[in-house]
Motif scaffolding. Sequence first.
Motif, short mmCIF file in Angstrom:
data_model
loop_
_atom_site.label_atom_id
_atom_site.label_comp_id
_atom_site.label_asym_id
_atom_site.label_seq_id
_atom_site.Cartn_x
_atom_site.Cartn_y
_atom_site.Cartn_z
N ALA A 24 0.83 -1.20 0.00
CA ALA A 24 0.00 0.00 0.00
C ALA A 24 0.87 1.25 0.00
O ALA A 24 1.96 1.27 0.56
CB ALA A 24 -0.91 0.01 1.22
N SER A 25 0.35 2.30 -0.61
CA SER A 25 1.02 3.59 -0.60
C SER A 25 -0.04 4.68 -0.58
O SER A 25 -1.20 4.44 -0.88
CB SER A 25 1.93 3.75 -1.82
N GLY A 26 0.40 5.88 -0.22
CA GLY A 26 -0.53 7.00 -0.16
C GLY A 26 -0.82 7.39 1.28
O GLY A 26 0.05 7.33 2.14
N SER A 27 -2.06 7.77 1.53
CA SER A 27 -2.47 8.26 2.85
C SER A 27 -2.84 7.10 3.75
O SER A 27 -4.02 6.82 4.00
CB SER A 27 -3.64 9.24 2.70
N ILE A 28 -1.83 6.42 4.26
CA ILE A 28 -2.03 5.24 5.10
C ILE A 28 -2.28 5.67 6.53
O ILE A 28 -1.49 6.43 7.11
CB ILE A 28 -0.82 4.29 5.05
N PHE A 29 -3.35 5.19 7.11
CA PHE A 29 -3.65 5.42 8.51
C PHE A 29 -3.08 4.25 9.29
O PHE A 29 -3.25 3.09 8.90
CB PHE A 29 -5.16 5.53 8.71
N SER A 30 -2.41 4.54 10.39
CA SER A 30 -1.65 3.50 11.09
C SER A 30 -2.54 2.38 11.64
O SER A 30 -2.10 1.24 11.73
CB SER A 30 -0.83 4.12 12.22
N ILE A 31 -3.76 2.73 12.02
CA ILE A 31 -4.68 1.71 12.55
C ILE A 31 -5.60 1.31 11.41
O ILE A 31 -6.46 2.09 10.98
CB ILE A 31 -5.47 2.24 13.75
N ASN A 32 -5.41 0.09 10.92
CA ASN A 32 -6.14 -0.30 9.71
C ASN A 32 -6.33 -1.80 9.64
O ASN A 32 -5.85 -2.55 10.50
CB ASN A 32 -5.38 0.20 8.47
N VAL A 33 -7.03 -2.18 8.62
CA VAL A 33 -7.22 -3.59 8.30
C VAL A 33 -6.81 -3.78 6.85
O VAL A 33 -7.18 -2.99 5.98
CB VAL A 33 -8.69 -4.04 8.46
N MET A 34 -6.04 -4.82 6.60
CA MET A 34 -5.67 -5.19 5.23
C MET A 34 -5.96 -6.67 5.05
O MET A 34 -6.03 -7.44 6.03
CB MET A 34 -4.20 -4.90 4.95
N GLY A 35 -6.14 -7.06 3.82
CA GLY A 35 -6.39 -8.47 3.59
C GLY A 35 -6.70 -8.77 2.14
O GLY A 35 -6.36 -7.99 1.25
N TRP A 36 -7.41 -9.89 1.97
CA TRP A 36 -7.66 -10.40 0.63
C TRP A 36 -9.11 -10.88 0.48
O TRP A 36 -9.63 -11.55 1.36
CB TRP A 36 -6.73 -11.58 0.34
N TYR A 37 -9.69 -10.51 -0.63
CA TYR A 37 -10.92 -11.09 -1.11
C TYR A 37 -10.59 -11.85 -2.40
O TYR A 37 -9.53 -11.65 -2.99
CB TYR A 37 -11.95 -10.00 -1.43
N ARG A 38 -11.53 -12.67 -2.82
CA ARG A 38 -11.39 -13.32 -4.12
C ARG A 38 -12.75 -13.41 -4.81
O ARG A 38 -13.77 -13.42 -4.16
CB ARG A 38 -10.77 -14.71 -3.98
N GLN A 39 -12.67 -13.49 -6.13
CA GLN A 39 -13.89 -13.63 -6.92
C GLN A 39 -13.65 -14.62 -8.04
O GLN A 39 -12.79 -14.39 -8.90
CB GLN A 39 -14.33 -12.27 -7.48
N ALA A 40 -14.42 -15.70 -8.00
CA ALA A 40 -14.37 -16.71 -9.05
C ALA A 40 -15.41 -16.37 -10.11
O ALA A 40 -16.38 -15.67 -9.83
CB ALA A 40 -14.63 -18.08 -8.46
N PRO A 41 -15.24 -16.86 -11.33
CA PRO A 41 -16.20 -16.56 -12.40
C PRO A 41 -17.62 -16.96 -12.01
O PRO A 41 -17.85 -18.08 -11.53
CB PRO A 41 -15.69 -17.42 -13.56
N GLY A 42 -18.54 -16.03 -12.17
CA GLY A 42 -19.94 -16.30 -11.86
C GLY A 42 -20.29 -16.29 -10.39
O GLY A 42 -21.43 -16.62 -10.02
N LYS A 43 -19.33 -15.93 -9.54
CA LYS A 43 -19.59 -15.93 -8.10
C LYS A 43 -19.35 -14.54 -7.52
O LYS A 43 -18.69 -13.70 -8.12
CB LYS A 43 -18.70 -16.96 -7.40
N GLN A 44 -19.91 -14.34 -6.33
CA GLN A 44 -19.70 -13.07 -5.65
C GLN A 44 -18.30 -13.01 -5.04
O GLN A 44 -17.70 -14.04 -4.74
CB GLN A 44 -20.76 -12.90 -4.54
N ARG A 45 -17.84 -11.79 -4.86
CA ARG A 45 -16.56 -11.60 -4.20
C ARG A 45 -16.71 -12.05 -2.74
O ARG A 45 -17.69 -11.71 -2.07
CB ARG A 45 -16.13 -10.14 -4.28
N GLU A 46 -15.74 -12.79 -2.24
CA GLU A 46 -15.80 -13.29 -0.87
C GLU A 46 -14.51 -13.00 -0.13
O GLU A 46 -13.42 -12.97 -0.72
CB GLU A 46 -16.06 -14.80 -0.85
N LEU A 47 -14.65 -12.81 1.19
CA LEU A 47 -13.48 -12.57 2.02
C LEU A 47 -12.66 -13.85 2.14
O LEU A 47 -13.20 -14.92 2.40
CB LEU A 47 -13.91 -12.10 3.41
N VAL A 48 -11.37 -13.73 1.97
CA VAL A 48 -10.45 -14.85 2.16
C VAL A 48 -9.80 -14.74 3.53
O VAL A 48 -9.84 -15.68 4.33
CB VAL A 48 -9.36 -14.87 1.07
#
Length: 118
Positions: A24-48
């Motif tokens: 990440a770059s830019g205006s980063i706030f020190s207290i944050n959440v980062m992570g990953w979602y994924r989206q398979a063809p024909g499916k909704q984006r889901e939290l990984v």
Amino acid sequence: QVQLVESGGGLVQAGGSLRLSCVASGSIFSINVMGWYRQAPGKQRELVAGITSGGSTNYADSVKGRFTISRDSAKYAVYLQMNSLNAEDTAVYYCYYRKTLPGSLVYWGQGTQVTVSS
């Protein structure tokens, strides 16, 4: 504004491993959440998986025991180690960042393709 750049996707055989990275770059706030979602063809984006700046993690049930999320706060980076991959893990993986405050805007990376061949 926050920009997220992902890397590490690709093609792997079932049972193999991949490691995704996101910086990440830019205006980063020190207290944050980062992570990953994924989206398979024909499916909704889901939290990984997600990880707070304090180190708390959460995972989708489908990846528990196989995926590990970690971060390097000094580098504003988050990583996803993916082991024992199977065809159901095939998707575009998106890195995200947001402040921990309720209602905070979510920033997304451009996505990286992970394809698992069976």
